[in-house]
Design a protein around this motif. Structure first.
Motif, short mmCIF file in Angstrom:
data_model
loop_
_atom_site.label_atom_id
_atom_site.label_comp_id
_atom_site.label_asym_id
_atom_site.label_seq_id
_atom_site.Cartn_x
_atom_site.Cartn_y
_atom_site.Cartn_z
N GLN A 107 1.17 -1.40 -0.11
CA GLN A 107 0.01 0.43 0.12
C GLN A 107 0.74 0.86 -0.13
OE1 GLN A 107 -2.72 -0.39 3.52
NE2 GLN A 107 -4.11 -1.39 1.65
N THR A 167 3.75 11.88 -0.84
CA THR A 167 3.82 10.83 0.92
C THR A 167 5.19 11.47 1.78
OG1 THR A 167 5.01 9.27 -0.32
CG2 THR A 167 2.38 8.93 0.37
N LYS A 176 0.60 3.89 -2.99
CA LYS A 176 0.31 5.46 -2.80
C LYS A 176 1.46 6.16 -4.01
CE LYS A 176 -2.23 5.21 1.06
NZ LYS A 176 -2.12 5.13 2.59
#
Lengths: 156, 250
Positions: free
Chosen positions: A138, A149, A142
């Motif tokens: 994940q 991030t 992302k």
């Protein structure tokens, strides 16, 4: 030996390359975008062990978009396969090209979208093969999906 | 969305304007479609196949059932039907796609043998359409009203365009067209297209470009039934003449 053929506009010209000739090296700082008018182009990338062929582009395909759109050094090297003629767009000529040839922007987005999907599919295949934990997956997805991030993989 | 295809046999027609009360294209195009399906060609309708800008949906619904039935013959022959949207049918885009008979695209890049062909309706190169889209739409609707008064005005307009562009077009493009279309074809050819096929202008013709590529316009079936034939990499512009065996069939 490459040969510059003609200049129609200030920011756009044609250049011919012989078989095997280098168009640009990995890490070069050029910002031009290339469209293949004739012939093919092999894209090669250095890895820790050896240089690998990433893909072959053919007549009508474009390459060099990462350097143009993101101002990054060339991600991989490009070599002519057979006698190859390229339409070379300088950064300042890119928007003018889109103005004169608007479907070029459409085709570019379409190809970029295709390449993102291909990269995601390859990544998922690797993840499945090596059974990487779901949390790690994940975090990776992302990042690939364009979400910004931080170092811990959390959205900023 | 499909924009790239490979084919060895494809015919391209444009500007039928089916549904427009002034279009007499249907009686010519039905036998053509039967012939093309029987000869195992793929079909590309290069924009303005149907008319929604100057006619109502009811008119289209009345006009097209036979047309769509014949398109089904391509599927039965194992061939494809492609529909490129134009400026008179763009509102029907999703409707056509959901029908499932054809593949709808904004343009097509065709690989046939070693030849690359771009097929596009061409309205986005019409300077008037691009600069004044709202005025263009109003004038299109107004022209529809004028044609209700006298359909002959349309042919008069086409003759005027030919006359006014004759001297310029002899050197730079197809007679009747503004130079923007040849320039757009030239620009596309620089991306490695050997031939470029447009519609939209209703002026059929072809022209070799400075770099050796070819520009074709398939005109309009409201005037003369021209089609572009792409066969194993060779592209030509042909006028449709109904074969005798088709004329005799019931």
């Amino acid at each position: 030996m490459s040969m510059k053929l003609e200049t129609r506009f200030q920011h756009e010209y044609l250049e011919e390359f012989e078989d095997g000739e280098c168009i640009f090296e990995e890490g070069d700082t050029g910002r031009d975008l290339f469209i293949i008018q004739l012939g093919s182009v092999q894209i090669r990338k250095k890895t820790t062990s050896k240089e690998i062929e990433m893909t072959i582009f053919n007549k009508g395909d474009f390459f060099g978009d990462m350097a143009l759109l993101q101002s990054l050094p060339r991600y991989a090297a490009a070599y002519a396969v057979g006698k190859t003629r390229l339409l070379i767009l300088k950064p300042a000529g890119f928007l003018l090209k889109i103005r004169r040839d608007p479907t070029f922007a459409f085709e570019m987005l379409q190809q970029l979208s295709y390449r993102v999907k291909l990269s995601n599919d390859r990544l998922l295949e690797l993840i499945n093969r090596h059974q990487i934990p779901v949390d790690e997956v994940q975090k990776l997805l992302k990042t690939i999906g364009g979400g910004h991030t931080n170092d811990e993989g959390k959205p900023q | 969305m499909i924009t790239s295809i490979q084919t060895d046999r494809l015919v391209v027609i444009s500007d039928l304007h089916l549904g427009n009360p002034f279009s007499n294209a249907k009686k010519k195009v039905i036998p053509f479609l039967k012939w093309a399906a029987a000869e195992k060609f793929d079909l590309c309708i290069n924009g303005d196949g149907l008319e929604i800008a100057q006619a109502s949906f009811a008119k289209i619904a009345f006009e097209v059932p036979e047309f769509f039935r014949v398109l089904g013959e391509f599927k039965r022959a194992g061939r494809e039907v492609y529909y490129i949207t134009g400026n008179h049918d763009i509102a029907l885009e999703h409707f056509l796609e959901d029908w499932g008979v054809m593949k709808v695209a904004p343009f097509l890049n065709v690989q046939s043998g070693a030849t690359r062909v771009r097929i596009e309706h061409g309205h986005i190169y019409d300077p008037f359409f691009v600069k004044y889209p709202v005025l263009y739409e109003h004038l299109t609707q107004f022209a529809g009203l004028l044609l209700k008064v006298n359909p002959g005005l349309y042919k008069l307009w086409i003759s005027f365009e030919k006359w006014s562009s004759y001297r310029r077009a002899k050197k730079s493009g197809i007679v009747g067209e503004r130079p923007h279309f040849r320039e757009a074809a030239e620009e596309l050819s620089r991306r490695g297209f050997d031939s470029i096929v447009f519609g939209h202008t209703h002026h059929a013709g072809h022209k070799q470009l400075d770099n050796g590529s070819y520009y074709f316009n398939t005109g309009s079936w409201m005037l003369t039934p021209f089609y572009a034939k792409i066969e194993n990499g060779s592209v030509s512009l042909e006028e449709w003449k109904e074969p005798a065996r088709l004329r005799r069939s019931p």
